[in-house]
Design a protein around this motif. Structure first.
Motif, PDB file in Angstrom:
ATOM      1  N   ASP A  45      44.558  45.169  42.352  1.00 50.67           N
ATOM      2  CA  ASP A  45      45.165  45.730  43.567  1.00 50.67           C
ATOM      3  C   ASP A  45      45.766  44.644  44.457  1.00 50.67           C
ATOM      4  O   ASP A  45      46.755  44.894  45.162  1.00 50.67           O
ATOM      5  CB  ASP A  45      44.114  46.517  44.355  1.00 50.67           C
ATOM      6  CG  ASP A  45      43.642  47.767  43.603  1.00 50.67           C
ATOM      7  OD1 ASP A  45      44.358  48.192  42.668  1.00 50.67           O
ATOM      8  OD2 ASP A  45      42.555  48.274  43.939  1.00 50.67           O
ATOM      9  N   GLY A  47      47.275  42.043  43.428  1.00 51.29           N
ATOM     10  CA  GLY A  47      48.540  41.570  42.857  1.00 51.29           C
ATOM     11  C   GLY A  47      48.432  40.444  41.853  1.00 51.29           C
ATOM     12  O   GLY A  47      49.452  39.818  41.502  1.00 51.29           O
ATOM     13  N   ARG A 157      53.395  36.864  46.342  1.00 53.75           N
ATOM     14  CA  ARG A 157      52.492  38.016  46.332  1.00 53.75           C
ATOM     15  C   ARG A 157      51.587  38.067  47.558  1.00 53.75           C
ATOM     16  O   ARG A 157      50.767  38.976  47.701  1.00 53.75           O
ATOM     17  CB  ARG A 157      51.616  37.979  45.075  1.00 53.75           C
ATOM     18  CG  ARG A 157      52.373  37.918  43.759  1.00 53.75           C
ATOM     19  CD  ARG A 157      53.192  39.178  43.551  1.00 53.75           C
ATOM     20  NE  ARG A 157      52.342  40.367  43.464  1.00 53.75           N
ATOM     21  CZ  ARG A 157      52.782  41.617  43.503  1.00 53.75           C
ATOM     22  NH1 ARG A 157      54.091  41.834  43.663  1.00 53.75           N
ATOM     23  NH2 ARG A 157      51.961  42.642  43.402  1.00 53.75           N
ATOM     24  N   GLU A 159      52.117  38.640  50.822  1.00 48.59           N
ATOM     25  CA  GLU A 159      52.302  39.769  51.731  1.00 48.59           C
ATOM     26  C   GLU A 159      51.745  41.052  51.125  1.00 48.59           C
ATOM     27  O   GLU A 159      51.144  41.891  51.819  1.00 48.59           O
ATOM     28  CB  GLU A 159      53.787  39.936  52.060  1.00 48.59           C
ATOM     29  CG  GLU A 159      54.071  40.900  53.203  1.00 48.59           C
ATOM     30  CD  GLU A 159      53.371  40.480  54.502  1.00 48.59           C
ATOM     31  OE1 GLU A 159      52.883  41.390  55.220  1.00 48.59           O
ATOM     32  OE2 GLU A 159      53.311  39.261  54.783  1.00 48.59           O
ATOM     33  N   HIS A 160      51.923  41.211  49.824  1.00 50.77           N
ATOM     34  CA  HIS A 160      51.369  42.382  49.136  1.00 50.77           C
ATOM     35  C   HIS A 160      49.846  42.412  49.259  1.00 50.77           C
ATOM     36  O   HIS A 160      49.254  43.475  49.499  1.00 50.77           O
ATOM     37  CB  HIS A 160      51.778  42.358  47.658  1.00 50.77           C
ATOM     38  CG  HIS A 160      51.082  43.386  46.820  1.00 50.77           C
ATOM     39  ND1 HIS A 160      51.540  44.691  46.714  1.00 50.77           N
ATOM     40  CD2 HIS A 160      49.944  43.307  46.064  1.00 50.77           C
ATOM     41  CE1 HIS A 160      50.712  45.368  45.928  1.00 50.77           C
ATOM     42  NE2 HIS A 160      49.738  44.560  45.516  1.00 50.77           N
ATOM     43  N   ALA A 163      48.694  43.486  52.717  1.00 49.58           N
ATOM     44  CA  ALA A 163      48.860  44.930  52.923  1.00 49.58           C
ATOM     45  C   ALA A 163      47.795  45.737  52.181  1.00 49.58           C
ATOM     46  O   ALA A 163      47.464  46.863  52.581  1.00 49.58           O
ATOM     47  CB  ALA A 163      50.254  45.353  52.462  1.00 49.58           C
ATOM     48  N   ALA A 164      47.234  45.176  51.109  1.00 49.04           N
ATOM     49  CA  ALA A 164      46.262  45.901  50.291  1.00 49.04           C
ATOM     50  C   ALA A 164      44.841  45.791  50.833  1.00 49.04           C
ATOM     51  O   ALA A 164      43.921  46.462  50.325  1.00 49.04           O
ATOM     52  CB  ALA A 164      46.313  45.388  48.856  1.00 49.04           C
TER      53      ALA A 164
END
Length: 467
Positions: A45, A47, A157, A159-160, A163-164
């Motif tokens: 999750d 990334g 990755r 920022e991803h 957000a997760a």
């Protein structure tokens, strides 16, 4: 509050800004499977790619297994961490227990990979350090152990992952026990993926090996061809130089006939022309001899006939031979030999060649008014002979290549003196055939000293004489 509106609350752990995702307690053997499954999903999750997910889950399995086998209980804490200044985002796994801890000597053995334990205690720590990017352990005998590891995401990755975080916090809090069967199936899939990657790498390695074998075959063929060409060159050189000797000997005889006076006195112009012919013929004979000796040295066909020789007599006779050349250039030629100099064991003709090469070079590259000297000293089982001059000298960076085949130094070439570049190469080979060594010391503008050693003759060596 909805997950999308929850705000993570960072703290600082090991100098990193850390946002807590959750914690899993380890009290049973089945917890090892549960932790592995949750961390694998979390890594996905956040990334991480498939290969890195396998590394992370393998590492956390080792840490969890150590907790259970070593301390019987403990916890795995999970955080998203960031370096100060936005230098990267990653996943931190912290394994802690209140077990007996690890003493310093055992810990060093574990991290070196040399520790062996029947229970498996501590075995996975060294492997975990290799799988993860950052590794930190705190332990003290009798006071438990804390291990923190971090795997960093690629910058793209980060920022991803941020957000997760809220969804990951909820998933870790609400998720029930994972199915051991499902985890085993996932492990099997992971292993199949690793095996597929290994098979691909094996095929690539086999292809590279085939290319290497082909390159080696081509290289061997090229080396064989080069050896054949080298042998052809040496044979051609030997035949050519041998065939040149006869006409040169005839030409030299004719010149001697002219200079003997048997045809009467020569005019000044005739003497000048005959003298020029004599010098050029001498240069050609020297060239032929150098090429022929070089060819014999390369093929290993040059043989020595070593006998006992009086070095003092040889040096005096050669000095008389070289004296006219020194006088012509206005150079002082001196000798400094001890009275009790032992005989040396050497091939007389080859020893003469060594001296002639060194003396002619010294005279050739010394300016008018300079000095060339010959010295000798008895040192143990050898006699050390030196030929010194006050000539141009040789640059330091050129000395290393001075004895190479066809080598002529740039500093001497500027004098316009011509030669094959074989003289010093042949000299070195002849000295070494006698079992000696040759060295050179030189300073630009102050001259050079070439020194070589010869073995002292033993009592039963046959005496030789100067031809």
């Amino acid at each position: 509050m909805n997950a999308e509106h929850q705000k993570p609350h960072p703290t600082v752990i090991d100098g990193l800004a850390a946002t807590r995702l959750g914690e899993v307690y380890v009290m049973r053997e089945t917890d090892i499977v549960r932790v592995r499954d949750r961390v694998r999903r979390l890594a996905r999750d956040l990334g991480f790619d498939a290969t890195t997910q396998i590394k992370i889950t393998t590492a956390v399995s080792e840490l969890t297994r150590n907790i259970y086998e070593y301390a019987k209980s403990g916890a795995i804490s999970l955080h998203v961490v960031e370096r100060s200044g936005g230098g990267g985002c990653g996943m931190m796994i912290t394994a802690r227990d209140s077990g007996p801890g690890i003493d310093d000597e055992t810990l060093r053995a574990i991290m070196r990979g040399s520790y062996r334990s029947a229970s498996g205690m501590g075995v996975g720590l060294a492997g975990t350090r290799r799988l993860m990017d950052d590794f930190h352990i705190e332990t003290q005998f009798g006071q438990g152990t804390r291990v923190s590891v971090v795997k960093w995401l690629p910058p793209a990755r980060a920022e991803h992952a941020r957000a997760a975080i809220p969804a990951a916090q909820i998933a870790l809090r609400d998720e029930g026990d994972a199915s051991a069967v499902a985890e085993l199936k996932q492990q099997a899939r992971d292993q199949m993926q690793v095996l597929a990657e290994l098979e691909e790498k094996r095929e690539e390695l086999e292809r590279l090996n085939r290319e290497l074998q082909e390159s080696n075959r081509e290289l061997n063929d090229a080396n064989t061809r080069l050896r054949e060409l080298s042998q052809m060159k040496e044979e051609f050189l030997a035949l050519t130089t041998h065939d040149l000797r006869s006409p040169l000997a005839v030409i030299s005889g004719v010149i001697n006939f002219f200079t003997s006076g048997r045809l009467g006195d020569l005019t000044p112009e005739q003497k000048k022309m005959v003298s020029m012919m004599e010098r050029n013929t001498g240069s050609l004979i020297e060239l032929v001899n150098d090429l022929l000796d070089s060819s014999k040295l390369e093929s290993g066909s040059l043989r020595l006939d070593p006998v006992s020789n009086d070095l003092s007599i040889i040096v005096h006779d050669l000095s008389e031979t070289m004296m006219p050349l020194a006088i012509e250039k206005g150079i002082e030629l001196t000798m400094e030999l001890p009275a009790e100099l032992p005989h040396v064991r050497a091939d007389l003709a080859k020893l003469r060649r060594i001296f002639v090469n060194l003396l002619s070079n010294a005279i050739k590259f010394t300016a008018r008014g300079g000095r060339v000297s010959i010295t000798a000293a008895h040192t143990g089982d050898t006699v050390r002979v030196g030929v010194s001059d006050t000539g141009l000298g040789i640059a330091h960076d050129e000395i290393a290549h001075l004895f190479d085949k066809y080598e002529q130094t740039r500093s001497r070439a500027t004098r316009g003196e011509k030669g094959t570049g074989l003289g010093l190469y042949i000299t070195k080979q002849l000295v070494e055939l006698h079992g000696g060594t040759i060295t050179v010391e030189s300073q630009p503008g102050k001259g050079s000293t070439f020194a070589f050693t010869l073995p002292v003759a033993q009592g039963n060596d046959e005496r030789g004489t100067m031809n």
